[in-house]
Structures are given as C-alpha cells and as structure tokens.
Design an enzyme around this catalytic site. Structure first.
Site, PDB file in Angstrom:
ATOM      1  N   LYS A  96     -21.330  43.448 -27.617  1.00 20.35           N
ATOM      2  CA  LYS A  96     -21.186  42.377 -26.354  1.00 20.35           C
ATOM      3  C   LYS A  96     -20.927  41.237 -26.722  1.00 20.35           C
ATOM      4  O   LYS A  96     -21.763  40.519 -28.149  1.00 20.35           O
ATOM      5  CB  LYS A  96     -22.491  42.938 -25.529  1.00 20.35           C
ATOM      6  CG  LYS A  96     -23.963  42.503 -26.431  1.00 20.35           C
ATOM      7  CD  LYS A  96     -25.462  42.368 -24.635  1.00 20.35           C
ATOM      8  CE  LYS A  96     -26.099  42.091 -25.826  1.00 20.35           C
ATOM      9  NZ  LYS A  96     -27.595  42.934 -25.595  1.00 20.35           N
ATOM     10  N   ARG A 100     -36.139  44.263 -15.935  1.00 17.36           N
ATOM     11  CA  ARG A 100     -35.198  43.295 -15.443  1.00 17.36           C
ATOM     12  C   ARG A 100     -33.868  45.313 -15.116  1.00 17.36           C
ATOM     13  O   ARG A 100     -34.253  44.763 -13.985  1.00 17.36           O
ATOM     14  CB  ARG A 100     -34.333  43.412 -17.220  1.00 17.36           C
ATOM     15  CG  ARG A 100     -33.023  41.367 -16.986  1.00 17.36           C
ATOM     16  CD  ARG A 100     -32.746  41.426 -18.784  1.00 17.36           C
ATOM     17  NE  ARG A 100     -31.843  42.326 -19.346  1.00 17.36           N
ATOM     18  CZ  ARG A 100     -31.904  42.001 -20.665  1.00 17.36           C
ATOM     19  NH1 ARG A 100     -31.838  40.966 -20.612  1.00 17.36           N
ATOM     20  NH2 ARG A 100     -31.396  42.982 -21.136  1.00 17.36           N
ATOM     21  N   TYR A 113     -21.746   8.427 -28.826  1.00 22.22           N
ATOM     22  CA  TYR A 113     -22.384   8.217 -27.100  1.00 22.22           C
ATOM     23  C   TYR A 113     -23.688   7.463 -27.004  1.00 22.22           C
ATOM     24  O   TYR A 113     -25.060   8.587 -27.669  1.00 22.22           O
ATOM     25  CB  TYR A 113     -22.411   9.226 -26.409  1.00 22.22           C
ATOM     26  CG  TYR A 113     -20.654   8.888 -26.388  1.00 22.22           C
ATOM     27  CD1 TYR A 113     -19.814   8.647 -26.351  1.00 22.22           C
ATOM     28  CD2 TYR A 113     -20.110  10.691 -26.777  1.00 22.22           C
ATOM     29  CE1 TYR A 113     -18.275   8.963 -25.090  1.00 22.22           C
ATOM     30  CE2 TYR A 113     -18.921  10.744 -26.421  1.00 22.22           C
ATOM     31  CZ  TYR A 113     -18.201  10.014 -26.140  1.00 22.22           C
ATOM     32  OH  TYR A 113     -16.446  10.723 -26.122  1.00 22.22           O
ATOM     33  N   MET A 173     -18.412  15.889 -27.930  1.00 14.56           N
ATOM     34  CA  MET A 173     -17.963  17.472 -26.746  1.00 14.56           C
ATOM     35  C   MET A 173     -16.596  18.033 -28.355  1.00 14.56           C
ATOM     36  O   MET A 173     -17.477  19.442 -28.549  1.00 14.56           O
ATOM     37  CB  MET A 173     -17.178  17.532 -25.599  1.00 14.56           C
ATOM     38  CG  MET A 173     -16.504  18.528 -25.303  1.00 14.56           C
ATOM     39  SD  MET A 173     -14.953  18.330 -23.855  1.00 14.56           S
ATOM     40  CE  MET A 173     -15.598  17.851 -22.713  1.00 14.56           C
TER      41      MET A 173
HETATM   42  C1  LIG Z   1     -28.339  43.124 -26.558  1.00 10.71           C
HETATM   43  C2  LIG Z   1     -29.112  44.155 -26.782  1.00 10.71           C
HETATM   44  C3  LIG Z   1     -29.336  45.508 -27.444  1.00 10.71           C
HETATM   45  C4  LIG Z   1     -29.550  44.604 -29.258  1.00 10.71           C
HETATM   46  O1  LIG Z   1     -30.750  43.739 -29.149  1.00 10.71           O
HETATM   47  P1  LIG Z   1     -30.853  42.999 -30.462  1.00 10.71           P
HETATM   48  O2  LIG Z   1     -32.186  42.522 -30.445  1.00 10.71           O
HETATM   49  O3  LIG Z   1     -29.679  42.408 -30.531  1.00 10.71           O
HETATM   50  O4  LIG Z   1     -30.717  43.892 -31.206  1.00 10.71           O
HETATM   51  C5  LIG Z   1     -29.945  46.642 -27.442  1.00 10.71           C
HETATM   52  N1  LIG Z   1     -29.868  46.988 -26.040  1.00 10.71           N
HETATM   53  C6  LIG Z   1     -29.765  46.559 -25.351  1.00 10.71           C
HETATM   54  C7  LIG Z   1     -29.620  47.186 -23.692  1.00 10.71           C
HETATM   55  C8  LIG Z   1     -28.921  44.863 -25.288  1.00 10.71           C
HETATM   56  O5  LIG Z   1     -28.247  44.443 -24.263  1.00 10.71           O
END
Ligand SMILES: *Cc1c(COP(=O)(O)O)cnc(C)c1O
Length: 378
Positions: free
Chosen positions: A38, A136, A270, A318
């Site tokens: 992801k 969540r 800055y 930036m």
């Molecule tokens: C991001 C994620 C993972 C991987 O998590 P890590 O801590 O990077 O290994 C696994 N399962 C779900 C549902 C996630 O959102």
C-alpha cells in the site's frame, strides 16, 4: 530507469527487499506470505516491490485501497491480491472482475459486494474483517453473528465466496502489551464462531510486521508484513532492523547543489533559525518538505556528507535545506546521503524518525513523487 541519475533520488535495493521477504518467510514457516505494498509500497514503488516480492515467494499482495489493487493488476501482476479500505460506491465490480479479494467490515459493504457480484455474474472473493480490539475498521463482536449469517446466505446463493477471516493488531509493536493476548483470544473466538456457523475460509490472518517477527502464536495461516519487508524495524523498542536480519531497502540521497564560504553571524534559511557560529562553509541539499523531508527535522535531521554526519542548519524549506560543513569544502555534486542501510556510515530512516518526532513508516512513505525512485537489482 537511468541508474546513474545525477540528481536527488531514492535508490531502491530490490535485492535487499527479496532477501527481507525470504527472512520474514523463515520467521513464519507454516504461513502464507502477503507482501503489503500500500501507499506506493511504503514509498518504494508498489509495482517494482510487488514484482520483487513475488520473485522471493510472496503468495499474496495486499493494498489498502481498491485503486491501488487495480493499478497492480493493470501493471500485469497476477496471483492472489487483496485490498481492504472500501467506501460506499467503490469499484466492487472492477475488483471482482480483476480477481481481487475484498475485505468486508460491515453490512453496507456486504450488500454492495453481493449486488456487484450478481451484476457481474461471478462470485466475489470476500474476506470478513473482525475488530478484535484495534477499534478502527472491522466488525465488532456484537455485530459479527449478523455479518457471518448474511455472508453465509450470500455464499449459499453463489454471489460470494468467503475466502478469509482476518483482523489487525493495535499494539503488536509493544511486546507484552496486554491487548495482544486479548486480541489473539478474541480472534480465536470470532473465527471459531464463523467456522461453527459454516464458513470455510482459506486463510485466517492477524499478523503485521511486529507480530510476524515476535508472535508465532499470531501467524495463523498467513502473515502480512509491511514495514519489515522494506528493511525497517517497526519500532525502536523492538530492536533494530539488523537484530532481525533485515536490510533497509531505500537510500535517499542528493548531490550538493552549492558549497560556499560565509562569514560568522550569517543567518541561514527562512526565519534565520540558525546563525553561523563563525566563518564556515555551507552545503545546499536540493531536497525539502515538498519531497517529504520533514520540516519538523529543521535543526535536527542528520545527513552524511564527505564522510561526516552533518545536521540540517535552520529550517527545511520546500525544495532544499542547508548543512553547515564547518569549513570543509567538498565540491558541488558531492553526494549527501540522508538515510540508507548504513554501509557508508550514513544515518538510517529511524534517525530521521527520531529527529522529526515520528515513526519510520512516515519517513519513507512521505518521500514525494518528485524524487525519482531508482530501482536497483530488478
Ligand atoms: C499496513 C498494514 C499491514 C502492514 O503493517 P506493518 O506494520 O507495516 O507490517 C498489515 N495489515 C494491515 C491491515 C495494514 O493496514
């Protein structure tokens, strides 16, 4: 891509990624392996990392959004692929037709995926997500029997096939945290209920990187490591990546754009948050918060230049920041290394996380689209 790109770049060592996949698979020998790619592979490039992970034996690929999963399919990645972060009206039918396993946390999602499967004339592969304590996504225990019952009816109709039951940890990176055992127990209860009701999932899974590394009792049928595959330890508390035999995959570097002498008392960047303490030399690094260098690391972020660690002088802007080179005069073009595996003595992503008051996940994931990813050992 041109591997001798002269500008700022993130080098991605795919040989290291493949070795990390093999190391993690050895940690969970009885379980299938899902490579989590992801957020553009945690900033490393999702397609290249997915391919490399497959080469090293990853059975599954995992993404958060359906768009990410469909992009992997469009790039030619086949085999098992799952995505989990859906919103109403999402591309269910496209996912079904692309053979993507989809996650369902509640009744609205089950209704939408079932309708899309009927329209497609093809069974959807659905994984039911349980909220075992993260709070969540996932289905609460009180609502689980209703979701399981509805899934069984959709299965009987032929609209869906429940391929997985799964959940996610809240505190697996804090060894000994009482929520860990509680979540494992509840996962056994919720999967047990679903199976007694008649579901026959191919995979039950719970383990992220920390659980893959330290909790064999949480491996079940499949593990889902993300950050560890990129060679980073999930938290300093758990130890270093090297402690787990993992090698950082990303090296962020840039050639100095300018080196110049300045007198003492000269304000830098800055707000003049830094003032040169005496006659010195300044080096200009052409990376800034627009590239994901955290502005919170102003005055603290470490950089290796000509064999020495230097510190961001003043504010990160930036597009660029400055380091005080203490009178040394490396030529323009000398490589500044922000972080990498440490072979040249450079800092690690965890040093930037500490400097910016965040976690390594955020450091690598936020490296911006302007920074070319140069994939090595593809
Ligand atoms: C991001 C994620 C993972 C991987 O998590 P890590 O801590 O990077 O290994 C696994 N399962 C779900 C549902 C996630 O959102």
């Amino acid at each position: 891509m041109n591997t001798s790109a002269p500008g700022p770049r993130a080098e991605i060592d795919l040989a290291a990624l493949r070795a990390n996949v093999r190391t993690l698979r050895e940690r969970a020998p009885g379980a299938a392996y899902m490579a989590v790619v992801k957020a553009d592979g945690y900033g490393h490039g999702a397609v290249a990392c997915a391919r490399a992970a497959r080469e090293a034996g990853a059975d599954w690929l995992g993404t958060a959004t359906p768009a990410e999963a469909l992009a992997l399919r469009a790039a030619g990645l086949d085999g098992r692929l799952m995505c989990w972060l859906w919103t109403p009206g999402g591309p269910w039918r496209e996912a079904i037709e692309a053979d993507v396993d989809v996650s369902v946390s509640g009744m609205w999602a089950l209704d939408e995926v079932t309708a899309a499967a009927r329209a497609a004339g093809r069974a959807a592969r659905v994984q039911l997500k349980a909220d075992t304590g993260l709070g969540r996504s996932g289905c609460q225990p009180a609502d689980w029997p209703e979701l399981v019952g509805a899934a069984l009816r959709a299965e009987a109709e032929g609209a869906i096939r429940v391929t997985g039951l799964w959940s996610h940890f809240a505190c697996a990176d804090e060894p000994g945290h009482p929520s860990i055992a509680a979540q494992i127990t509840l996962f056994h209860e919720m999967t047990g209920h679903a199976e007694r009701a008649g579901l026959r999932p191919e995979v039950r899974h719970l383990a992220n990187s920390p659980a893959t590394l330290t909790l064999p009792e949480a491996h079940f049928d499949l593990v889902r490591p993300g950050v560890a595959m990129y060679g980073l330890s999930p938290s300093p508390q758990m130890g270093t990546a090297a402690d787990f035999g993992l090698r950082p995959v990303m090296t962020l570097k840039a050639p100095l754009a300018l080196v110049k002498h300045v007198p003492g008392g000269h304000g830098v960047s800055y707000g003049h948050a830094y003032t040169t303490p005496g006659d010195t030399t300044l080096g200009l690094v052409p990376l800034g918060y627009g590239d994901g260098v955290p502005r919170h690391a102003s005055g603290t972020g470490p950089v290796l230049v000509a064999g020495k660690w230097r510190t961001v002088a003043g504010r990160v802007a930036m597009d660029q920041f400055v380091v005080d080179l203490g009178g040394e005069e490396p030529p323009a073009g000398t490589e500044a290394v922000l972080f990498g595996p440490g072979d040249q003595g450079e800092p690690g992503a965890e040093d930037w996380a500490r400097a910016a008051g965040t976690i390594v996940y955020e450091i690598v994931t936020r490296i911006g689209a302007r920074v070319p990813r140069v994939h090595l050992h593809a």
